[in-house]
Design an enzyme around this catalytic site. Structure first.
Site, PDB file in Angstrom:
ATOM      1  N   ASN A  11      52.323  25.840  45.362  1.00 31.06           N
ATOM      2  CA  ASN A  11      51.221  25.846  46.324  1.00 31.06           C
ATOM      3  C   ASN A  11      50.201  24.819  45.847  1.00 31.06           C
ATOM      4  OD1 ASN A  11      49.077  26.366  47.988  1.00 31.06           O
ATOM      5  ND2 ASN A  11      48.593  28.376  47.115  1.00 31.06           N
ATOM      6  N   LYS A  13      47.666  23.801  47.312  1.00 34.16           N
ATOM      7  CA  LYS A  13      46.312  24.096  47.808  1.00 34.16           C
ATOM      8  C   LYS A  13      45.673  22.816  48.381  1.00 34.16           C
ATOM      9  CE  LYS A  13      45.971  27.682  44.338  1.00 34.16           C
ATOM     10  NZ  LYS A  13      45.115  28.694  43.748  1.00 34.16           N
ATOM     11  N   HIS A  98      47.298  34.257  51.750  1.00 30.14           N
ATOM     12  CA  HIS A  98      46.865  33.947  50.369  1.00 30.14           C
ATOM     13  C   HIS A  98      45.465  34.537  50.159  1.00 30.14           C
ATOM     14  CE1 HIS A  98      45.658  31.726  46.810  1.00 30.14           C
ATOM     15  NE2 HIS A  98      46.935  31.464  46.615  1.00 30.14           N
ATOM     16  N   GLU A 100      42.955  33.394  48.782  1.00 31.73           N
ATOM     17  CA  GLU A 100      41.855  32.463  49.044  1.00 31.73           C
ATOM     18  C   GLU A 100      41.529  32.419  50.531  1.00 31.73           C
ATOM     19  OE1 GLU A 100      43.528  29.118  46.965  1.00 31.73           O
ATOM     20  OE2 GLU A 100      43.211  30.158  45.064  1.00 31.73           O
ATOM     21  N   GLU A 168      50.396  38.557  44.098  1.00 30.88           N
ATOM     22  CA  GLU A 168      49.429  37.690  43.425  1.00 30.88           C
ATOM     23  C   GLU A 168      48.124  38.456  43.197  1.00 30.88           C
ATOM     24  OE1 GLU A 168      50.411  33.279  44.028  1.00 30.88           O
ATOM     25  OE2 GLU A 168      49.063  33.875  45.622  1.00 30.88           O
ATOM     26  N   GLY A 174      44.453  31.336  39.091  1.00 30.23           N
ATOM     27  CA  GLY A 174      43.630  30.245  38.567  1.00 30.23           C
ATOM     28  C   GLY A 174      42.762  30.615  37.384  1.00 30.23           C
ATOM     29  N   SER A 206      48.560  32.329  37.643  1.00 27.87           N
ATOM     30  CA  SER A 206      48.539  31.722  36.293  1.00 27.87           C
ATOM     31  C   SER A 206      49.911  31.635  35.639  1.00 27.87           C
ATOM     32  CB  SER A 206      47.550  32.470  35.379  1.00 27.87           C
ATOM     33  OG  SER A 206      46.233  32.325  35.876  1.00 27.87           O
ATOM     34  N   GLY A 227      50.434  27.837  41.495  1.00 28.65           N
ATOM     35  CA  GLY A 227      49.335  27.017  41.987  1.00 28.65           C
ATOM     36  C   GLY A 227      49.109  25.826  41.075  1.00 28.65           C
TER      37      GLY A 227
HETATM   38  C1  PEP Z   1      48.190  30.569  43.834  1.00 32.79           C
HETATM   39  O1  PEP Z   1      47.144  30.111  44.245  1.00 32.79           O
HETATM   40  O2  PEP Z   1      49.049  30.953  44.644  1.00 32.79           O
HETATM   41  C2  PEP Z   1      48.391  30.632  42.404  1.00 32.79           C
HETATM   42  C3  PEP Z   1      49.320  31.422  41.947  1.00 32.79           C
HETATM   43  O3  PEP Z   1      47.554  29.864  41.623  1.00 32.79           O
HETATM   44  P1  PEP Z   1      47.636  29.655  40.029  1.00 32.79           P
HETATM   45  O4  PEP Z   1      49.077  29.496  39.663  1.00 32.79           O
HETATM   46  O5  PEP Z   1      46.838  28.440  39.774  1.00 32.79           O
HETATM   47  O6  PEP Z   1      47.063  30.884  39.408  1.00 32.79           O
END
Ligand code: PEP
Length: 244
Positions: A11, A13, A98, A100, A168, A174, A206, A227
């Protein structure tokens, strides 16, 4: 019971101008074309790059996805992209719900549900994200929150072909933090009982080359939604290789 192949999904983003986005896509595509990847791969660039990235990964076996879609097919929805448009641009998948977008854009389970229906109408596989906040986990509500999000976000008609679910935890995205392996396994076990047989369930939050192997070795974890680490070809590839 058929074995579910693992899926590593990137992703991106709101990251990537044309030159670095193309370079990243070409780098991953070259690695995928050179060997046999240990898993299925999916990249979800920002809308401006979907067509370019699709061209860059053509023939590599990597799938292309959007990061959101509008519930309607077309119309007066300034700034939005429909599932049909993503399909037309070469996508096979779309990330929906998601955290976000749930927190930053006010998306409710009902909103996500309508978007999933739109994705299916267009022939896309929906990658539906669910996960609890830090406060919800500390209150012992993680399982209840995830179960409620699943039942609210999925219209009737889900199958292992049209749906991927990504667990998630909001507090893990993040931040460099991850749940314990036991906590990931527990949530995935609960989700398994609520989903059609053989639905792929990803963990996201993460994931990096250092922790991927142990997370991906959990029986019900069928891959990862990545991400930050998906923006570096070396890291994304190392996570994919951890499926081996
Ligand atoms: C995400 O935004 O779907 C995600 C998993 O981000 P990150 O891997 O940066 O935590």
């Amino acid at each position: 019971m058929a074995l579910r192949s693992k899926l590593i999904a990137g992703n991106w983003k709101m990251n990537g101008l044309r030159a670095p986005g193309l370079a990243l896509a070409r780098d991953i595509a070259a690695r995928a074309a050179a060997g046999s990847p240990a898993c299925d791969l999916l990249v979800c660039p920002p809308a401006t790059l979907v067509i370019l990235v699709g061209e860059a990964i053509a023939g590599s076996g990597i799938a292309l996805g959007g990061q959101d879609c509008h519930p309607k097919e077309n119309g007066a929805c300034t700034g939005d992209v429909s599932a049909e448009m993503l399909k037309d641009a070469g996508c096979s998948h779309v990330i929906l719900g998601h955290s976000e977008r749930r927190s930053g854009c006010g998306e409710t389970d009902a909103t996500v549900n309508a978007k999933v229906a739109a994705a299916w109408r267009a022939g896309l596989t929906a990658v539906v994200c669910v996960g609890e906040t830090r406060a919800e986990r500390e209150a012992g509500l993680a399982t209840a929150v995830v179960s409620a999000q699943l039942s609210g976000s999925l219209p009737a008609g889900a199958t292992a072909d049209n749906l991927v679910v990504a667990y998630e935890p909001v507090w893990a995205i993040g931040t460099g933090l991850t749940p314990t392996l036991d906590d990931i396994a527990a949530i995935h076990a609960v989700m398994r009982t609520a989903l059609p047989p053989q639905t792929r369930m990803l963990y996201g939050g993460s994931v990096n080359p250092g922790n991927a192997r142990e997370i991906l070795s959990l029986g019900d974890v069928d891959g990862a939604l990545v991400g930050g680490a998906s923006l570096k070809a070396d890291d994304f590839w190392a996570i994919a290789e951890a499926c081996r």
